[in-house]
Design an enzyme around this catalytic site. Sequence first.
Site, PDB file in Angstrom:
ATOM      1  N   GLY A  33      73.102 -17.897   7.320  1.00  0.00           N
ATOM      2  CA  GLY A  33      72.446 -18.256   8.424  1.00  0.00           C
ATOM      3  C   GLY A  33      72.741 -19.429   9.255  1.00  0.00           C
ATOM      4  N   THR A  35      71.113 -22.331   9.663  1.00  0.00           N
ATOM      5  CA  THR A  35      70.870 -23.603   8.959  1.00  0.00           C
ATOM      6  C   THR A  35      71.823 -23.943   7.556  1.00  0.00           C
ATOM      7  OG1 THR A  35      68.504 -23.330   9.373  1.00  0.00           O
ATOM      8  CG2 THR A  35      69.181 -25.366   8.146  1.00  0.00           C
ATOM      9  N   ASP A  88      63.018 -17.837   6.745  1.00  0.00           N
ATOM     10  CA  ASP A  88      62.289 -17.717   8.147  1.00  0.00           C
ATOM     11  C   ASP A  88      61.074 -18.153   8.086  1.00  0.00           C
ATOM     12  OD1 ASP A  88      64.498 -16.085   9.164  1.00  0.00           O
ATOM     13  OD2 ASP A  88      64.163 -14.832   7.418  1.00  0.00           O
ATOM     14  N   LYS A  98      62.423 -14.614   3.777  1.00  0.00           N
ATOM     15  CA  LYS A  98      63.933 -14.736   4.055  1.00  0.00           C
ATOM     16  C   LYS A  98      64.126 -13.207   4.215  1.00  0.00           C
ATOM     17  CE  LYS A  98      66.625 -17.158   1.641  1.00  0.00           C
ATOM     18  NZ  LYS A  98      67.025 -17.447   2.964  1.00  0.00           N
ATOM     19  N   GLY A  99      65.685 -13.117   5.025  1.00  0.00           N
ATOM     20  CA  GLY A  99      66.145 -12.089   5.479  1.00  0.00           C
ATOM     21  C   GLY A  99      66.573 -11.764   6.618  1.00  0.00           C
ATOM     22  N   GLY A 101      68.722 -12.738   8.419  1.00  0.00           N
ATOM     23  CA  GLY A 101      70.021 -12.428   8.635  1.00  0.00           C
ATOM     24  C   GLY A 101      70.666 -11.279   7.741  1.00  0.00           C
ATOM     25  N   GLU A 107      70.681 -13.267  -1.599  1.00  0.00           N
ATOM     26  CA  GLU A 107      70.165 -14.559  -1.722  1.00  0.00           C
ATOM     27  C   GLU A 107      69.229 -14.613  -2.921  1.00  0.00           C
ATOM     28  OE1 GLU A 107      70.299 -15.479   3.254  1.00  0.00           O
ATOM     29  OE2 GLU A 107      68.302 -14.616   2.315  1.00  0.00           O
TER      30      GLU A 107
HETATM   31  C1  5RP Z   1      69.356 -15.110   6.098  1.00  0.00           C
HETATM   32  C2  5RP Z   1      68.122 -15.757   5.780  1.00  0.00           C
HETATM   33  C3  5RP Z   1      68.127 -17.030   6.694  1.00  0.00           C
HETATM   34  O1  5RP Z   1      68.094 -17.964   5.436  1.00  0.00           O
HETATM   35  C4  5RP Z   1      66.958 -17.153   7.628  1.00  0.00           C
HETATM   36  O2  5RP Z   1      67.000 -16.054   8.312  1.00  0.00           O
HETATM   37  C5  5RP Z   1      66.970 -18.418   8.277  1.00  0.00           C
HETATM   38  O3  5RP Z   1      68.185 -18.469   9.210  1.00  0.00           O
HETATM   39  P1  5RP Z   1      68.432 -19.617  10.190  1.00  0.00           P
HETATM   40  O4  5RP Z   1      68.831 -20.762   9.278  1.00  0.00           O
HETATM   41  O5  5RP Z   1      69.460 -19.244  11.134  1.00  0.00           O
HETATM   42  O6  5RP Z   1      67.098 -19.905  10.944  1.00  0.00           O
HETATM   43  O7  5RP Z   1      67.264 -15.494   4.959  1.00  0.00           O
HETATM   44  O8  5RP Z   1      69.142 -13.604   5.409  1.00  0.00           O
END
Ligand code: 5RP
Length: 224
Positions: A33, A35, A88, A98-99, A101, A107
């Site tokens: 993701g 971050t 998330d 999470k998820g 992405g 993960e």
């Molecule tokens: C991906 C994830 C990410 O950690 C989650 O979606 C947060 O993403 P971002 O840092 O872009 O806000 O779980 O599967």
Amino acid sequence: MTQDELKQAVAQAALDYIKPKLETDSVIGIGTGSTANCFIDCLATIKGQIDATVASSEESAQRLKNHGIPVYDLNTVDVVDFYIDGADESNRALQLIKGGGAALTREKIVTAVAREFICIADESKLVHTLGNFPLPVEVIPMARSYVARELVKIGADPVYREGVITDNGNIILDCYNYSITQPLASEQKINGITGVVTNGLFAIKPADLLLLGTAQGVKTLRAD
Ligand code: 5RP
């Protein structure tokens, strides 16, 4: 501060946290993701000081390799010293959704192996009750309709994430309107539906530490 600046700040804070604890053979688990991408870019500044990484997605593995950071197959390592990833949503117990992405299964696997899970997020991710963000569920493609019907029975509104295939060749159902007052029970219940690979609740194994980017600086939260 912008949301991007908050993400940069927590990524740097995660690096500062792990740096004094690194050994020559340390293996770092890397999430997925925007971050986590900030963290990968920070990690590149000390790449000579780490043995290698394991990645929770093909996308993160590629970004690591582009920086010249070695990426191992998880099967070749016994220990992952730290796992650093975004989320998330997080509650005060550091139970996560999470998820977003679509990388939730890998993960969760890297989290399972990791000694310490450090979650990095901006303050918009901290919530009282999980579930405003639709809960992702990774599903074997042939079970899509069956799993969707079972999710409706437990009170969720599952929506097929069109055009998304996970790194494991599966599909994602996002559960809308599903308020998660008992994260542990929900994680177990959804994982018990035949055809579900896993869901995006990280309650059985929550984060150990949350580095939260706020306008007042990076706050460190441990589970209540
Ligand atoms: C991906 C994830 C990410 O950690 C989650 O979606 C947060 O993403 P971002 O840092 O872009 O806000 O779980 O599967």
